[in-house]
Motif scaffolding. Structure first.
Motif, PDB file in Angstrom:
ATOM      1  N   VAL A  67       0.888  -1.014  -0.019  1.00  0.00           N
ATOM      2  CA  VAL A  67       0.223  -0.296   0.527  1.00  0.00           C
ATOM      3  C   VAL A  67       1.009   1.124  -0.325  1.00  0.00           C
ATOM      4  O   VAL A  67       0.479   1.989  -1.072  1.00  0.00           O
ATOM      5  N   TRP A  68       2.147   1.199   0.676  1.00  0.00           N
ATOM      6  CA  TRP A  68       2.655   1.955   0.741  1.00  0.00           C
ATOM      7  C   TRP A  68       3.732   2.576  -0.213  1.00  0.00           C
ATOM      8  O   TRP A  68       3.675   3.735  -0.661  1.00  0.00           O
ATOM      9  N   PHE A  73       4.926   5.407  -4.829  1.00  0.00           N
ATOM     10  CA  PHE A  73       5.827   5.448  -5.779  1.00  0.00           C
ATOM     11  C   PHE A  73       4.786   5.461  -7.145  1.00  0.00           C
ATOM     12  O   PHE A  73       6.344   4.619  -8.040  1.00  0.00           O
ATOM     13  N   THR A  74       3.767   5.002  -6.756  1.00  0.00           N
ATOM     14  CA  THR A  74       2.520   4.586  -7.987  1.00  0.00           C
ATOM     15  C   THR A  74       3.192   3.025  -8.141  1.00  0.00           C
ATOM     16  O   THR A  74       3.150   3.030  -9.396  1.00  0.00           O
ATOM     17  N   GLU A  75       3.904   2.169  -7.163  1.00  0.00           N
ATOM     18  CA  GLU A  75       4.379   1.044  -8.086  1.00  0.00           C
ATOM     19  C   GLU A  75       2.932   0.247  -7.675  1.00  0.00           C
ATOM     20  O   GLU A  75       2.869  -0.364  -6.471  1.00  0.00           O
ATOM     21  N   VAL A  76       2.264  -1.009  -8.221  1.00  0.00           N
ATOM     22  CA  VAL A  76       1.274  -1.216  -8.311  1.00  0.00           C
ATOM     23  C   VAL A  76       1.450  -2.809  -7.841  1.00  0.00           C
ATOM     24  O   VAL A  76       2.522  -3.776  -8.394  1.00  0.00           O
ATOM     25  N   PRO A  77       1.015  -3.569  -7.125  1.00  0.00           N
ATOM     26  CA  PRO A  77       1.382  -4.920  -6.160  1.00  0.00           C
ATOM     27  C   PRO A  77       0.473  -5.905  -7.329  1.00  0.00           C
ATOM     28  O   PRO A  77      -0.472  -5.587  -7.597  1.00  0.00           O
ATOM     29  N   TRP A  78       1.455  -6.981  -7.301  1.00  0.00           N
ATOM     30  CA  TRP A  78       0.505  -8.416  -7.884  1.00  0.00           C
ATOM     31  C   TRP A  78      -0.482  -8.573  -7.247  1.00  0.00           C
ATOM     32  O   TRP A  78      -0.712  -8.219  -5.587  1.00  0.00           O
ATOM     33  N   ILE A  79      -1.199  -8.944  -7.420  1.00  0.00           N
ATOM     34  CA  ILE A  79      -2.192  -9.759  -7.257  1.00  0.00           C
ATOM     35  C   ILE A  79      -2.537 -10.569  -6.042  1.00  0.00           C
ATOM     36  O   ILE A  79      -2.912 -10.612  -5.091  1.00  0.00           O
ATOM     37  N   ASN A  80      -1.244 -11.862  -6.185  1.00  0.00           N
ATOM     38  CA  ASN A  80      -0.667 -12.343  -4.910  1.00  0.00           C
ATOM     39  C   ASN A  80      -0.705 -11.411  -3.447  1.00  0.00           C
ATOM     40  O   ASN A  80      -0.804 -12.424  -2.499  1.00  0.00           O
ATOM     41  N   GLY A  84      -2.883 -12.319  -0.178  1.00  0.00           N
ATOM     42  CA  GLY A  84      -2.021 -12.570   1.174  1.00  0.00           C
ATOM     43  C   GLY A  84      -2.641 -11.412   2.154  1.00  0.00           C
ATOM     44  O   GLY A  84      -2.513 -11.641   3.353  1.00  0.00           O
ATOM     45  N   GLY A  85      -2.898  -9.937   1.600  1.00  0.00           N
ATOM     46  CA  GLY A  85      -2.459  -9.234   2.694  1.00  0.00           C
ATOM     47  C   GLY A  85      -4.087  -8.982   3.134  1.00  0.00           C
ATOM     48  O   GLY A  85      -3.854  -8.958   3.933  1.00  0.00           O
ATOM     49  N   ALA A  86      -5.004  -9.630   2.666  1.00  0.00           N
ATOM     50  CA  ALA A  86      -6.417  -9.530   2.106  1.00  0.00           C
ATOM     51  C   ALA A  86      -6.582 -10.852   3.604  1.00  0.00           C
ATOM     52  O   ALA A  86      -7.125 -10.326   5.119  1.00  0.00           O
ATOM     53  N   VAL A  87      -6.171 -11.646   3.515  1.00  0.00           N
ATOM     54  CA  VAL A  87      -5.694 -12.774   4.563  1.00  0.00           C
ATOM     55  C   VAL A  87      -5.574 -12.743   5.559  1.00  0.00           C
ATOM     56  O   VAL A  87      -5.793 -12.993   6.601  1.00  0.00           O
ATOM     57  N   VAL A  88      -4.630 -11.974   6.056  1.00  0.00           N
ATOM     58  CA  VAL A  88      -3.842 -11.678   6.896  1.00  0.00           C
ATOM     59  C   VAL A  88      -4.593 -10.536   7.639  1.00  0.00           C
ATOM     60  O   VAL A  88      -5.463 -10.437   8.952  1.00  0.00           O
ATOM     61  N   LEU A  89      -5.913  -9.390   6.860  1.00  0.00           N
ATOM     62  CA  LEU A  89      -6.146  -8.443   7.628  1.00  0.00           C
ATOM     63  C   LEU A  89      -7.516  -9.242   7.855  1.00  0.00           C
ATOM     64  O   LEU A  89      -7.855  -9.028   9.160  1.00  0.00           O
ATOM     65  N   ILE A  90      -8.275 -10.210   7.161  1.00  0.00           N
ATOM     66  CA  ILE A  90      -9.460 -10.796   7.827  1.00  0.00           C
ATOM     67  C   ILE A  90      -9.052 -11.413   9.031  1.00  0.00           C
ATOM     68  O   ILE A  90      -9.647 -11.554   9.996  1.00  0.00           O
TER      69      ILE A  90
END
Length: 104
Positions: A67-68, A73-80, A84-90
């Protein structure tokens, strides 16, 4: 002042001395300084929170890194990374809700 707090303060000053001297680090002195400060503060935090809470909070560092990177830096993260971040946040959200139900 407790012994652990005193050691944390000494650790910060030693970290600052190492970073400023240029004998270690990445060459990005502000980032190195903040890394030292963050590690010491996470050590001190264990006095006021449970180990589970501290470890879950530290997981947010890894989860929020894409996210940062996107914001600064407008670096688009990979879908993985997003999945993975969604799993940890949930998981963290579920644990927090479980604790609030248990306390009330």
């Amino acid at each position: 002042m407790t012994q652990q707090t005193l050691l944390a303060i000494v650790g910060v000053f030693i970290g600052i001395a190492i970073v400023v001297s240029g004998s270690a680090g990445s060459g990005n002195w502000l980032g190195d300084l903040l890394a030292v400060f963050g590690r010491v503060m996470s050590m001190v935090t264990t006095r006021y929170a449970t180990a589970t809470e501290v470890s879950m909070t530290l997981m947010l560092e890894t989860v929020l890194a894409p996210v940062w990177a996107y914001l600064f830096f407008t670096e688009v993260p990979w879908i993985n990374s997003i999945l993975g971040g969604a799993v940890v946040l949930i998981t963290i959200l579920a644990y927090t809700l479980y604790l609030t139900k248990e306390d009330s």
